[in-house]
Design an enzyme around this catalytic site. Structure first.
Site, PDB file in Angstrom:
ATOM      1  N   GLY A   1       0.838  -1.191   0.000  1.00  0.00           N
ATOM      2  CA  GLY A   1       0.000   0.000   0.000  1.00  0.00           C
ATOM      3  C   GLY A   1       0.869   1.235   0.000  1.00  0.00           C
ATOM      4  O   GLY A   1       2.098   1.158   0.081  1.00  0.00           O
TER       5      GLY A   1
ATOM      6  N   GLU B   1       5.825   4.233   1.175  1.00  0.00           N
ATOM      7  CA  GLU B   1       5.215   2.937   0.933  1.00  0.00           C
ATOM      8  C   GLU B   1       4.967   2.150   2.213  1.00  0.00           C
ATOM      9  O   GLU B   1       5.634   2.354   3.210  1.00  0.00           O
ATOM     10  CB  GLU B   1       6.115   2.105   0.024  1.00  0.00           C
ATOM     11  CG  GLU B   1       5.886   2.412  -1.436  1.00  0.00           C
ATOM     12  CD  GLU B   1       7.155   2.683  -2.181  1.00  0.00           C
ATOM     13  OE1 GLU B   1       8.232   2.697  -1.541  1.00  0.00           O
ATOM     14  OE2 GLU B   1       7.075   2.916  -3.396  1.00  0.00           O
TER      15      GLU B   1
ATOM     16  N   ASP C   1     -11.165  10.344  12.173  1.00  0.00           N
ATOM     17  CA  ASP C   1     -11.195   9.861  10.781  1.00  0.00           C
ATOM     18  C   ASP C   1     -11.624   8.395  10.764  1.00  0.00           C
ATOM     19  O   ASP C   1     -11.040   7.573  10.081  1.00  0.00           O
ATOM     20  CB  ASP C   1      -9.816  10.049  10.142  1.00  0.00           C
ATOM     21  CG  ASP C   1      -9.870   9.929   8.622  1.00  0.00           C
ATOM     22  OD1 ASP C   1     -10.983   9.884   8.065  1.00  0.00           O
ATOM     23  OD2 ASP C   1      -8.792   9.857   7.997  1.00  0.00           O
TER      24      ASP C   1
ATOM     25  N   GLY D   1       0.964   5.095   1.793  1.00  0.00           N
ATOM     26  CA  GLY D   1       0.396   6.125   2.655  1.00  0.00           C
ATOM     27  C   GLY D   1       0.926   7.474   2.195  1.00  0.00           C
ATOM     28  O   GLY D   1       1.638   7.555   1.192  1.00  0.00           O
ATOM     29  N   GLU D   2       0.595   8.529   2.957  1.00  0.00           N
ATOM     30  CA  GLU D   2       1.021   9.854   2.535  1.00  0.00           C
ATOM     31  C   GLU D   2       2.525   9.992   2.643  1.00  0.00           C
ATOM     32  O   GLU D   2       3.174  10.667   1.879  1.00  0.00           O
ATOM     33  CB  GLU D   2       0.353  10.902   3.414  1.00  0.00           C
ATOM     34  CG  GLU D   2       0.422  12.287   2.824  1.00  0.00           C
ATOM     35  CD  GLU D   2       0.869  13.330   3.841  1.00  0.00           C
ATOM     36  OE1 GLU D   2       1.018  14.464   3.433  1.00  0.00           O
ATOM     37  OE2 GLU D   2       1.085  12.997   5.020  1.00  0.00           O
TER      38      GLU D   2
HETATM   39  P1  AMP Z   1      -2.146   3.858   5.718  1.00  0.00           P
HETATM   40  O1  AMP Z   1      -1.048   4.773   5.363  1.00  0.00           O
HETATM   41  O2  AMP Z   1      -2.170   3.465   7.155  1.00  0.00           O
HETATM   42  O3  AMP Z   1      -3.495   4.362   5.265  1.00  0.00           O
HETATM   43  O4  AMP Z   1      -1.880   2.494   4.887  1.00  0.00           O
HETATM   44  C1  AMP Z   1      -1.998   2.421   3.488  1.00  0.00           C
HETATM   45  C2  AMP Z   1      -2.462   1.025   3.086  1.00  0.00           C
HETATM   46  O5  AMP Z   1      -1.505   0.047   3.469  1.00  0.00           O
HETATM   47  C3  AMP Z   1      -3.764   0.580   3.774  1.00  0.00           C
HETATM   48  O6  AMP Z   1      -4.899   0.991   3.085  1.00  0.00           O
HETATM   49  C4  AMP Z   1      -3.621  -0.929   3.766  1.00  0.00           C
HETATM   50  O7  AMP Z   1      -4.038  -1.448   2.520  1.00  0.00           O
HETATM   51  C5  AMP Z   1      -2.135  -1.131   3.915  1.00  0.00           C
HETATM   52  N1  AMP Z   1      -1.800  -1.372   5.328  1.00  0.00           N
HETATM   53  C6  AMP Z   1      -1.455  -0.453   6.256  1.00  0.00           C
HETATM   54  N2  AMP Z   1      -1.221  -1.051   7.439  1.00  0.00           N
HETATM   55  C7  AMP Z   1      -1.412  -2.368   7.269  1.00  0.00           C
HETATM   56  C8  AMP Z   1      -1.329  -3.511   8.132  1.00  0.00           C
HETATM   57  N3  AMP Z   1      -1.000  -3.395   9.409  1.00  0.00           N
HETATM   58  N4  AMP Z   1      -1.601  -4.724   7.602  1.00  0.00           N
HETATM   59  C9  AMP Z   1      -1.947  -4.838   6.302  1.00  0.00           C
HETATM   60  N5  AMP Z   1      -2.053  -3.807   5.458  1.00  0.00           N
HETATM   61  C10 AMP Z   1      -1.783  -2.575   5.921  1.00  0.00           C
END
Ligand code: AMP
Length: 997
Positions: free
Chosen positions: A637, A643, A759, A639-640
């Site tokens: 995934g 990765e 949120d 995030g802001e």
């Molecule tokens: P976030 O920055 O926390 O929104 O994470 C971005 C994406 O990464 C999320 O929408 C999930 O798909 C994946 N992700 C984040 N944390 C986890 C985790 N602990 N286990 C599995 N996938 C995760």
């Protein structure tokens, strides 16, 4: 001229045989076959009197030993030929409005005749004329309609003979019969065969329904609907139907028949279940082997009765196994947890033999014994969580009296217990109870009796209090929790100060002059939890400083004022910092705690921004991990900040675990680094089953300094919204409510810690392999910055409008109550399998609708109780919304009595699927089936509709549930979505409103 003059017949015989083979392959009802009639055709030729000119004539040839009759004409040298050959009257079968005319013929090459090029033709014409009666030899050219000009694919020269086969369709026949006629206009042609037939769909058995042979439809009725009957021992809710195509093929069976209970399908028939097998319902399933602890009956059994000593609970399926009674719980022990409050923790191990059931619960009974006299303990005793229906093998019992003997009896129950106890004499039953006698030796909880003012100044108050006399024998030390606040705190922010004290005296020195304060003091139990009763008093600081004559007192007073001023400055700075960080997640209704020496931290969230250096907060709340213990595997995934990877964490001496690793992309500023790590500082303070667990951070290692990481537990199924979308319709309500319960439990924990999430949305909930849901996304100053749903408000912040409570949008009043609103939206997302709240409405439309008191309608199949809870979460007055504790309790109750989920909230498909509104009068607002499927997000079934011949919206509107199933829509959620949408389309007469509250 004779047609056959000078032609070798060899090839002819071969092709002819081949031609017969081909026609035999199709299922056709023949009305006329020239070959079968032999020389008895008796067709009419015209003109009747041609003098020496010859028209069509019947020619007999012997070929390979058999007679062959052809009608031929060959006046190639003559001008203006108009020779007609008319068949006998062909009776039509009433349903056959469309007949096929198959002609086999030979046409001679005009070039094979000398000097005829001007008049010689190589085609002839096919005509037809309908009639209700045989008109005999009457022949009028004008009554015939031309069907086609017949031209050969291959003409026959001198050496080889080519037979051509052409088939023409005569449509829309309506009278009792018809004639065919062949017009020759100067060709040399031999008609070898004329076969007239219509097509039928043969009688058949499809899906256990038999359908009669049916004449295929014609141009005006391309698909002919045919009703069938179920075969013996099969039944169907609606009459089975099928369509016969113009080509004589059966398509789209509708309304399947299923074998009755006790029968199963074997080769298009229903056969009785074999002995030892059963089938409880009419279905397409096979008979099943009798399950464990049941006995098989003879053939054709509908169920298998339980063997002796085994039972089925009312909620058990009649087709399931039977189970026995549970044995007694084991290893019952009592532990004293809090001497001061008369509490006992009873715990035990589950029964050795659960009788094969998982619904084991326990009832606890208490008896109080004085000497040999025992009596039930009565209602004074409190059980936590309850005394009956316990699902966990433990209970806490409180309000027990000291120095008494108590006998606790724990009984194991299961769904079949009520049946077992009726059916079996007590002596035969397995013992299901375990008993334990224990007594408590403790003193009563300390009680605060009086609180008094010892001394006061304009900036300080000294108080002391007494504890109840019995407390003197209490083992030392007793600790006290003192909470105070300004009495008339009109500000939006009520500041409570909580002090933990070890003496029954306090001096508070940072107070405002002439101000009333409310004080509450309560004794704490040995584990720090409040025990005993509390007492509340009000004291006021004086208006002016009254200095005593005593110099020492003056100095002391000055010191106190100085200290108070210093404290005020610190408090001011502290509050200002809080204000500056008002975008932080701590809600204004939260409790604040002083950092006085006297204080011990309570379990409350600490905003990392209160730390001068956020790096210190990270150190305090997160474990540092050495990067060599981490292996990154795959990006999962983004995030802001960078990765997100899946990987493994192997800490020395610990098992390797799967983890998610969040990274900070290169080129970040120090502020971004601090913001990134603030998530770990927050997450590290939490420890709850439904909150994503922080494993640790990588911040220090030299090589890795540039690449800080946050390591959390790995959630295999990723974000909840995506997961539900991918599994649309696959979970029953019970399971969905279970997910909500998990999220609510996590949120209760956060709100108990005075943490406001801001949120909460399904995209910020993660799901693991066990379908446990955990709250995640604890960014801080980045609140919503990385959330694509975040929308800038006029005040500059970013807010995910459709998840946010109105007061939080309007004036940034973020509290646990606004989190409850968001939780209601999450509930809706869950019940709607990840549907976007308010669909494609704009943020502006959403806000307008909410202000006008509209609320999201119930999702499809949503239990009424769940929808009612959503509506409660969306109450305008935030003080009336339930608290997370209430929500957890309610969801818990629903899960404990699954029947409560059976009442389904009203569902309006026109609203919930949000069809575009239409004022059109032509019924459906969609121009095509694919456009409609697209609108309900079911485009993946376009091909299924197409293949089944459902190509117009009119056909769609005729479809029943069975039809939808038959074209291959199998998932229950998809089936419902399509069926409801059709329902909605049919109901276009009423206006399509957007919301129904
Ligand atoms: P976030 O920055 O926390 O929104 O994470 C971005 C994406 O990464 C999320 O929408 C999930 O798909 C994946 N992700 C984040 N944390 C986890 C985790 N602990 N286990 C599995 N996938 C995760």
């Amino acid at each position: 001229m004779d047609f056959f003059t000078g032609v070798r017949p060899l090839l002819f015989s071969y092709v002819l045989i081949n031609g017969i083979l081909i026609t035999l392959q199709t299922k056709e009802e023949v009305l006329l076959d020239m070959k079968a009639t032999g020389g008895e055709l008796g067709w009419l030729t015209w003109p009747l009197d041609q003098g020496d000119k010859l028209g069509w004539e019947l020619i007999q040839r012997t070929l390979n030993g058999s007679q062959l009759y052809t009608y031929s004409v060959c006046n190639v040298g003559e001008r203006e030929q108009d020779n007609w050959l008319r068949t006998t009257f062909i009776q039509r079968q009433p349903a056959a409005s469309r007949v096929f005319v198959e002609l086999q013929f030979i046409v001679r090459d005009c070039n094979s005749f000398d000097g005829t090029s001007l008049t010689c033709k190589e085609t002839f014409n096919l005509f037809t004329s309908e009639s209700d009666a045989d008109v005999g030899t009457t022949f009028r050219k004008g009554q015939f309609k031309k069907v086609a000009t017949i031209a050969p694919d291959e003409i026959t020269g001198k050496n080889a003979m080519h037979i051509n086969t052409e088939t023409r369709v005569v449509e829309n026949l309506s009278r009792k019969g018809f004639y065919l006629a062949f017009q020759d206009i100067g060709a040399c042609v031999a008609l070898v065969s004329t076969r007239v037939y219509y097509k039928t769909c043969p009688d058949t058995v499809k899906s256990l329904a038999s359908f009669p042979e049916t004449v295929a439809g014609g141009e005006n009725q391309a698909l002919r609907e045919v009703s069938g009957v179920c075969v013996d021992n099969a039944i169907s809710e609606e009459t089975p139907r099928i369509y016969c195509t113009v080509d004589g093929e059966w398509v789209v069976p509708v309304g399947q028949c299923q074998c009755k209970p006790g029968y199963e399908e074997v080769k298009d028939a229903c056969q009785e279940c074999q002995p030892g097998f059963f089938k409880a319902a009419a279905s397409g399933d096979k008979c099943e082997l009798c399950p464990v602890n049941t006995q098989g009956l003879d053939s054709g059994a509908l169920f298998c009765p339980c063997t002796d000593g085994f039972y089925r609970a009312p909620t058990d399926p009649a087709s399931g196994p039977c189970s026995g009674l549970p044995s007694a719980p084991r290893d019952l022990v009592a532990t004293t947890t809090q001497l001061s409050t008369g509490k006992l923790l009873l715990s035990w191990s589950p029964p050795e033999d659960t009788g094969g059931r998982t619904d084991i619960t326990y009832n606890v009974e208490c008896q109080r014994c004085e000497g040999s006299v025992c009596q039930l303990c009565g209602e004074k005793i409190r059980y936590e969580p309850a005394s009956t229906g316990l699902t966990q093998a433990k209970v806490s019992v409180s309000e027990l009296d000291a120095h008494l003997n108590y006998t606790f009896t724990v009984e194991a129950h299961s769904g079949v217990s009520p049946f077992g106890s009726q059916a079996m004499p007590r002596s035969n039953r397995p013992p299901s109870t375990s008993a334990l006698t224990t007594s408590l030796h403790y003193t009563d909880p300390p009680r605060i009796t009086t609180m008094r003012l010892v001394e006061r100044t304009s900036a300080s108050l000294s108080l002391s209090w007494d504890v109840s006399p019995r407390t003197r024998v209490q083992p030392r030390p007793i600790r006290y929790e003192l909470t105070y606040r300004k009495k008339d705190d009109n500000l939006d922010v009520t500041t409570y100060i909580v002090l933990i004290l070890e003496k029954n005296f306090v001096h508070i020195s940072d107070l405002a002059p002439g101000t009333a304060y409310l004080f509450r003091v309560q004794a704490l139990g040995s584990d720090g939890s409040p025990g005993g009763s509390s007492i509340e008093e009000q004291f006021e600081t004086s208006h002016e400083e009254h200095l005593t004559q005593n110099n020492t007192a003056v100095i002391f007073g000055a010191a106190v004022v100085g200290a108070a001023m210093l404290f005020i400055v610190i408090l001011f700075l502290f509050l200002r910092r809080r204000k500056r960080n008002s975008h932080s997640r701590q809600g204004p209704e939260d409790t604040y705690f002083s950092s006085s020496e006297q204080l011990k931290p309570l379990k409350t969230y600490v905003d990392p921004h209160t730390y001068e250096d956020p790096n210190i907060a990270v150190l305090k709340f997160a474990t540092e991990i050495h990067p060599s213990h981490i292996t990154k595997q795959k990006v999962i995934g983004a995030g802001e900040f960078g990765e997100v990877y899946r990987g493994n964490l192997k800490m020395p001496g610990r098992k390797e675990v799967a983890v998610a690793i969040k990274t900070l992309k290169p080129g970040y500023t120090e502020k971004q680094r601090q913001d990134f790590l603030s998530e770990a500082s927050i997450m590290g303070q939490f420890s709850h089953q439904n909150i994503i667990r922080l494993e640790g951070v990588v911040t220090k290692c030299k090589d890795f300094f540039k690449h800080p990481m946050i390591v959390t537990e790995y959630m295999e199924n990723g974000a909840l919204d995506r997961y539900l979308k991918d599994h649309d319709g696959e979970f029953p309500s019970f399971q969905l409510v279970g997910m909500m319960h998990g999220i609510a439990a996590g949120m209760k924990y956060l709100s108990d810690m005075s943490y406001v999430h801001r949120d909460l949305a399904a995209r910020n909930i993660l799901v693991n392999n066990n379908l446990e849901c955990k709250v995640s996304d604890f960014g801080l100053s980045r609140v919503l910055e990385d959330d694509p749903e975040g929308t800038y408000t006029t005040s500059g912040g970013k807010i995910p409008i459709r998840w946010t409570a109105p007061e939080a949008i309007a004036y940034r009043k973020f509290t646990s109550a606004s989190d409850v609103w968001s939780f209601g939206i999450v509930m809706w997302e869950v019940m709607a399998f990840g549907e976007r709240p308010y669909w494609d409405m704009s943020n502006h439309e959403v806000m307008k609708a909410i202000n006008e008191a509209f609320r999201l309608p119930a999702p499809m199949d949503c239990p009424s109780a769940v929808y009612q809870l959503m509506l409660q979460c969306w109450l305008q007055d935030r003080s009336k919304r339930p608290r997370f504790g209430d929500i957890v309790n309610l969801l818990d109750k629903l899960l404990r009595s699954p029947d409560s989920l059976k009442t389904i909230a009203d569902f309006d498909p026109r609203v919930s699927i949000r069809l575009p509104s239409t004022s059109g009068s032509d019924g459906s607002p969609f121009r095509s089936v694919s456009e409609w499927l697209e609108s309900i997000k079911m485009s993946q079934y376009s091909e299924n509709f197409n293949c089944a011949g459902v190509v117009t919206m009119d056909q769609v509107l005729q479809m029943k549930n069975e039809d939808i199933k038959n074209i291959g829509v199998r998932l229950p959620g998809h089936l419902k979505r399509i069926a409801y949408s059709i329902l909605g389309l049919k109901d276009q007469t009423s206006t399509l409103s957007v919301f129904a509250v």
